[in-house]
Design a protein around this motif. Structure first.
Motif, PDB file in Angstrom:
ATOM      1  N   ARG A 139     -42.616  -3.993  17.400  1.00 20.91           N
ATOM      2  CA  ARG A 139     -42.027  -3.949  16.066  1.00 20.91           C
ATOM      3  C   ARG A 139     -40.689  -3.218  16.092  1.00 20.91           C
ATOM      4  NH1 ARG A 139     -42.054  -0.521  11.721  1.00 20.91           N
ATOM      5  NH2 ARG A 139     -41.878  -1.543   9.656  1.00 20.91           N
ATOM      6  N   ALA A 140     -40.596  -2.101  16.783  1.00 20.75           N
ATOM      7  CA  ALA A 140     -39.346  -1.348  16.839  1.00 20.75           C
ATOM      8  C   ALA A 140     -38.245  -2.154  17.521  1.00 20.75           C
ATOM      9  CB  ALA A 140     -39.580  -0.018  17.561  1.00 20.75           C
ATOM     10  N   GLU A 141     -38.587  -2.811  18.621  1.00 16.51           N
ATOM     11  CA  GLU A 141     -37.579  -3.606  19.319  1.00 16.51           C
ATOM     12  C   GLU A 141     -37.150  -4.805  18.481  1.00 16.51           C
ATOM     13  OE1 GLU A 141     -35.890  -2.978  22.053  1.00 16.51           O
ATOM     14  OE2 GLU A 141     -36.899  -1.032  21.933  1.00 16.51           O
ATOM     15  N   SER A 142     -38.096  -5.367  17.731  1.00 12.80           N
ATOM     16  CA  SER A 142     -37.753  -6.490  16.846  1.00 12.80           C
ATOM     17  C   SER A 142     -36.783  -6.043  15.759  1.00 12.80           C
ATOM     18  CB  SER A 142     -39.036  -7.068  16.224  1.00 12.80           C
ATOM     19  OG  SER A 142     -38.711  -8.062  15.263  1.00 12.80           O
ATOM     20  N   GLN A 143     -37.024  -4.842  15.174  1.00  8.80           N
ATOM     21  CA  GLN A 143     -36.134  -4.315  14.132  1.00  8.80           C
ATOM     22  C   GLN A 143     -34.748  -4.026  14.717  1.00  8.80           C
ATOM     23  OE1 GLN A 143     -36.551  -4.110  11.015  1.00  8.80           O
ATOM     24  NE2 GLN A 143     -38.749  -4.379  10.701  1.00  8.80           N
ATOM     25  N   ARG A 144     -34.750  -3.462  15.957  1.00  8.38           N
ATOM     26  CA  ARG A 144     -33.465  -3.205  16.610  1.00  8.38           C
ATOM     27  C   ARG A 144     -32.685  -4.504  16.808  1.00  8.38           C
ATOM     28  NH1 ARG A 144     -31.987   0.888  20.320  1.00  8.38           N
ATOM     29  NH2 ARG A 144     -34.180   1.438  20.673  1.00  8.38           N
ATOM     30  N   ALA A 145     -33.371  -5.554  17.241  1.00  2.32           N
ATOM     31  CA  ALA A 145     -32.715  -6.840  17.483  1.00  2.32           C
ATOM     32  C   ALA A 145     -32.170  -7.429  16.176  1.00  2.32           C
ATOM     33  CB  ALA A 145     -33.696  -7.811  18.141  1.00  2.32           C
ATOM     34  N   GLU A 146     -32.961  -7.312  15.087  1.00  3.26           N
ATOM     35  CA  GLU A 146     -32.506  -7.838  13.807  1.00  3.26           C
ATOM     36  C   GLU A 146     -31.299  -7.055  13.280  1.00  3.26           C
ATOM     37  OE1 GLU A 146     -35.802  -7.848  11.164  1.00  3.26           O
ATOM     38  OE2 GLU A 146     -36.928  -9.372  12.277  1.00  3.26           O
ATOM     39  N   ALA A 147     -31.343  -5.730  13.477  1.00  4.12           N
ATOM     40  CA  ALA A 147     -30.204  -4.910  13.055  1.00  4.12           C
ATOM     41  C   ALA A 147     -28.956  -5.262  13.866  1.00  4.12           C
ATOM     42  CB  ALA A 147     -30.542  -3.427  13.195  1.00  4.12           C
ATOM     43  N   GLN A 148     -29.145  -5.491  15.169  1.00  9.57           N
ATOM     44  CA  GLN A 148     -28.004  -5.855  16.009  1.00  9.57           C
ATOM     45  C   GLN A 148     -27.436  -7.211  15.592  1.00  9.57           C
ATOM     46  OE1 GLN A 148     -26.616  -3.862  18.497  1.00  9.57           O
ATOM     47  NE2 GLN A 148     -25.005  -5.398  18.254  1.00  9.57           N
ATOM     48  N   ALA A 149     -28.310  -8.148  15.233  1.00  7.20           N
ATOM     49  CA  ALA A 149     -27.840  -9.458  14.763  1.00  7.20           C
ATOM     50  C   ALA A 149     -27.049  -9.310  13.464  1.00  7.20           C
ATOM     51  CB  ALA A 149     -29.024 -10.400  14.568  1.00  7.20           C
ATOM     52  N   ALA A 150     -27.552  -8.421  12.568  1.00 10.61           N
ATOM     53  CA  ALA A 150     -26.827  -8.188  11.311  1.00 10.61           C
ATOM     54  C   ALA A 150     -25.474  -7.555  11.591  1.00 10.61           C
ATOM     55  CB  ALA A 150     -27.653  -7.295  10.391  1.00 10.61           C
ATOM     56  N   LYS A 151     -25.449  -6.651  12.584  1.00  7.72           N
ATOM     57  CA  LYS A 151     -24.188  -6.016  12.950  1.00  7.72           C
ATOM     58  C   LYS A 151     -23.198  -7.044  13.505  1.00  7.72           C
ATOM     59  CE  LYS A 151     -22.375  -2.297  15.861  1.00  7.72           C
ATOM     60  NZ  LYS A 151     -22.739  -1.233  16.847  1.00  7.72           N
ATOM     61  N   ASP A 152     -23.690  -7.929  14.358  1.00  7.56           N
ATOM     62  CA  ASP A 152     -22.815  -8.971  14.913  1.00  7.56           C
ATOM     63  C   ASP A 152     -22.292  -9.895  13.816  1.00  7.56           C
ATOM     64  OD1 ASP A 152     -23.242  -7.898  17.380  1.00  7.56           O
ATOM     65  OD2 ASP A 152     -24.780  -9.382  17.968  1.00  7.56           O
ATOM     66  N   ALA A 153     -23.157 -10.269  12.883  1.00  4.90           N
ATOM     67  CA  ALA A 153     -22.730 -11.147  11.783  1.00  4.90           C
ATOM     68  C   ALA A 153     -21.700 -10.454  10.900  1.00  4.90           C
ATOM     69  CB  ALA A 153     -23.945 -11.565  10.955  1.00  4.90           C
ATOM     70  N   ALA A 154     -21.901  -9.165  10.629  1.00  8.11           N
ATOM     71  CA  ALA A 154     -20.936  -8.418   9.819  1.00  8.11           C
ATOM     72  C   ALA A 154     -19.597  -8.312  10.536  1.00  8.11           C
ATOM     73  CB  ALA A 154     -21.479  -7.029   9.491  1.00  8.11           C
ATOM     74  N   ALA A 155     -19.650  -8.082  11.859  1.00  9.20           N
ATOM     75  CA  ALA A 155     -18.404  -8.003  12.633  1.00  9.20           C
ATOM     76  C   ALA A 155     -17.650  -9.329  12.575  1.00  9.20           C
ATOM     77  CB  ALA A 155     -18.709  -7.621  14.077  1.00  9.20           C
ATOM     78  N   ALA A 156     -18.380 -10.439  12.697  1.00  4.76           N
ATOM     79  CA  ALA A 156     -17.728 -11.749  12.619  1.00  4.76           C
ATOM     80  C   ALA A 156     -17.079 -11.960  11.252  1.00  4.76           C
ATOM     81  CB  ALA A 156     -18.749 -12.848  12.904  1.00  4.76           C
ATOM     82  N   ALA A 157     -17.789 -11.564  10.175  1.00  7.50           N
ATOM     83  CA  ALA A 157     -17.228 -11.703   8.828  1.00  7.50           C
ATOM     84  C   ALA A 157     -16.002 -10.812   8.661  1.00  7.50           C
ATOM     85  CB  ALA A 157     -18.289 -11.343   7.782  1.00  7.50           C
ATOM     86  N   PHE A 158     -16.072  -9.609   9.242  1.00  6.91           N
ATOM     87  CA  PHE A 158     -14.940  -8.682   9.154  1.00  6.91           C
ATOM     88  C   PHE A 158     -13.704  -9.258   9.840  1.00  6.91           C
ATOM     89  CE2 PHE A 158     -12.422  -5.355  11.146  1.00  6.91           C
ATOM     90  CZ  PHE A 158     -12.071  -4.576  10.061  1.00  6.91           C
ATOM     91  N   TYR A 159     -13.867  -9.777  11.059  1.00  6.90           N
ATOM     92  CA  TYR A 159     -12.723 -10.318  11.783  1.00  6.90           C
ATOM     93  C   TYR A 159     -12.197 -11.594  11.121  1.00  6.90           C
ATOM     94  CZ  TYR A 159     -13.552  -6.910  15.453  1.00  6.90           C
ATOM     95  OH  TYR A 159     -13.694  -5.739  16.149  1.00  6.90           O
ATOM     96  N   GLU A 160     -13.092 -12.374  10.559  1.00 12.01           N
ATOM     97  CA  GLU A 160     -12.656 -13.590   9.859  1.00 12.01           C
ATOM     98  C   GLU A 160     -11.803 -13.227   8.639  1.00 12.01           C
ATOM     99  OE1 GLU A 160     -14.575 -17.619   7.808  1.00 12.01           O
ATOM    100  OE2 GLU A 160     -15.876 -16.012   8.558  1.00 12.01           O
ATOM    101  N   LEU A 161     -12.252 -12.212   7.879  1.00  9.56           N
ATOM    102  CA  LEU A 161     -11.484 -11.772   6.722  1.00  9.56           C
ATOM    103  C   LEU A 161     -10.148 -11.164   7.149  1.00  9.56           C
ATOM    104  CD1 LEU A 161     -11.231 -11.203   3.691  1.00  9.56           C
ATOM    105  CD2 LEU A 161     -12.522  -9.078   4.060  1.00  9.56           C
ATOM    106  N   ASP A 162     -10.185 -10.372   8.214  1.00  8.84           N
ATOM    107  CA  ASP A 162      -8.955  -9.742   8.693  1.00  8.84           C
ATOM    108  C   ASP A 162      -7.932 -10.790   9.113  1.00  8.84           C
ATOM    109  OD1 ASP A 162      -7.469  -7.310   9.629  1.00  8.84           O
ATOM    110  OD2 ASP A 162      -7.692  -8.329  11.548  1.00  8.84           O
ATOM    111  N   THR A 163      -8.384 -11.832   9.824  1.00  8.56           N
ATOM    112  CA  THR A 163      -7.482 -12.900  10.263  1.00  8.56           C
ATOM    113  C   THR A 163      -6.904 -13.659   9.068  1.00  8.56           C
ATOM    114  OG1 THR A 163      -8.735 -13.163  12.318  1.00  8.56           O
ATOM    115  CG2 THR A 163      -7.305 -14.993  11.650  1.00  8.56           C
TER     116      THR A 163
END
Length: 455
Positions: free
Chosen positions: A51-75
């Motif tokens: 469960r902990a590793e699954s939550q970590r993976a989901e949080a990392q996916a959310a972080k990656d998605a947020a980073a992509a949205a951030f760079y898309e907006l910045d561009t």
């Protein structure tokens, strides 16, 4: 707007005792990791359940998605800033100023969304060995919220970008015109300079054209300084003004030899015409003598001063011709042209006056011999107008019938003046002409009204 840098994900550190054991045994790291759990002692990583590793993976996916949205907006914001700079370089209209203000406001919204994203990234270290499931879940929630806010702002930015279409298109069009317009101005100045050199090589002076071309030099200097210093609209306007001015100089310079030849021809032609009018004006006195002898005073009184007027006009024309010749010799082309126009006007006036005397005698002779021809001509015009007024009607329109009836009465009165001992034939002729003009006005009125009704 500052960029947020994603921290590089660190691999789990190898515990100190295990690292020492590997050193002593000389076993490769991957092989050693397969050793029995006897090596797991103090200082080793805490291993959590799925469960902990699954939550970590989901949080990392959310972080990656947020980073992509951030760079898309910045561009997108960077691209939009280029568009805004393009507009402001060209356009200073109220619409352009509003676009700049709206872009600034949108920039503040982007900064707020970016701060939310960066705060969420900084608040959670997803690579911590002891990251708990609840912390990973909070990280995922905050990063997802940051991503959604970045997306909403990106949508606002996209709508704003779409609305800039007309302003941006206009600005890009002007920028696209800038370099060709400046180059055309330079080429026009070069062509004008070459044309002046060619004309001067033939011995003709073109001082006024050279002065006009020299006056364009400061404008060329400003064109060379560029639109960055003087503004795109002003530079475009200046380039077009220089092009027109230089083109006018070139055309006039190329036409100068032809203009000189034309002035020479007019000098000869007008001098010949002045001489011919001098001869013709000498014939006015005999014509006036015959008019005085055969017709009443009213028939020739207005022609009494024709000989004097003709002589004075010819004298003035000859003086102006001499001045025009001097201007031509000095290559003052504009002065020569203006003087020749004055000569032509004087000779035209003289020609009309001299011709009027001969024409008067001719017409009076004709009407004295057979006035019926003038009467018939006028009656025909009246009858033709009356038929037109009655076409398609049982009764004529009073607006048409009244002036036609007046024309009949006026003609009859003019005919009656011929019954005296010394008829005023000139009055008779002027009256019949006036009757025909009045009838012609009625005909034009009828046709205009019927043409409008037909439409």
């Amino acid at each position: 707007m500052p960029r947020a840098h994603r921290p590089r994900r660190r691999l789990p550190r190898t515990p100190g005792p295990l690292r020492d054991a590997l050193t002593l045994t000389g076993l490769p790291l991957l092989a050693a990791l397969a050793l029995p759990a006897a090596f797991a002692g103090g200082g080793t990583r805490r291993w959590f359940g799925g469960r902990a590793e699954s939550q970590r993976a989901e949080a990392q996916a959310a972080k990656d998605a947020a980073a992509a949205a951030f760079y898309e907006l910045d561009t997108a914001q960077r691209d939009l800033r280029i568009s805004i700079e393009t507009i402001t370089a060209v356009d200073d209209s109220p619409a352009a100023r509003r676009a700049v203000a709206d872009f600034d406001a949108l920039g503040r919204r982007i900064d707020e969304a970016s701060r939310q994203y960066i705060s969420a990234v900084d608040a959670h270290d997803l690579d911590r060995d002891d990251l708990e499931a609840s912390a990973a879940a909070r990280a995922r929630t905050e990063l997802t919220a940051a991503k959604e806010e970045l997306g909403r702002v990106k949508q606002e930015l996209d709508r704003f970008t779409d609305g800039l279409g007309p302003l941006l298109g206009k600005a890009e069009t002007q920028l696209a015109r800038l370099a060709p317009a400046v180059e055309r101005a330079r080429q026009a100045l070069l062509a004008a300079s070459n044309a002046l050199d060619s004309v001067r090589a033939t011995g003709l002076k073109a001082d006024d054209l050279a002065a006009r071309l020299a006056a364009l030099s400061p404008e060329l200097t400003k064109l060379n300084q560029g639109a960055g210093q003087h503004g795109v609209p002003q530079t475009l306007e200046r380039a077009e003004r220089v092009t027109r001015g230089a083109e006018a100089v070139r055309v006039e310079a190329e036409r100068l030899p032809e203009r000189a030849a034309e002035i020479d021809h007019r000098l000869v032609s007008l001098r010949t015409r002045a001489q011919a009018l001098t001869t013709r004006s000498e014939q006015v006195d005999p014509i006036l003598s015959e008019l005085r002898r055969r017709f009443t005073v009213a028939c020739w009184q207005d022609l009494q001063r024709v000989p004097d007027i003709a002589a004075e006009n010819v004298r003035q024309a000859e003086t102006k011709l001499a001045e025009a010749h001097a201007a031509r010799s000095e290559q003052r082309w504009a002065d020569a042209t203006a003087l020749l126009s004055t000569v032509r006007a004087l000779l035209n006036t003289t020609d009309e006056a001299v011709s009027a005397a001969g024409d008067r005698l001719h017409r009076l002779n004709a009407v004295q011999k057979d006035p019926q021809q003038e009467i018939d001509r006028t009656r025909f015009a009246i009858r033709d107008a009356q038929r037109l007024a009655m076409a398609g009607r049982n009764t004529p329109d009073p607006r048409h019938a009244r002036p036609l009836d007046d024309a009949v009465s006026r003609l009859e009165r003019a005919i009656a003046t011929l019954d005296g001992r010394h008829p005023d034939y000139w009055h008779f002729l002027t009256e019949t002409e006036a009757v025909r003009r009045a009838v012609s006005r009625v005909v034009s009125l009828i046709r205009d009204e019927r043409g409008a009704a037909g439409h």
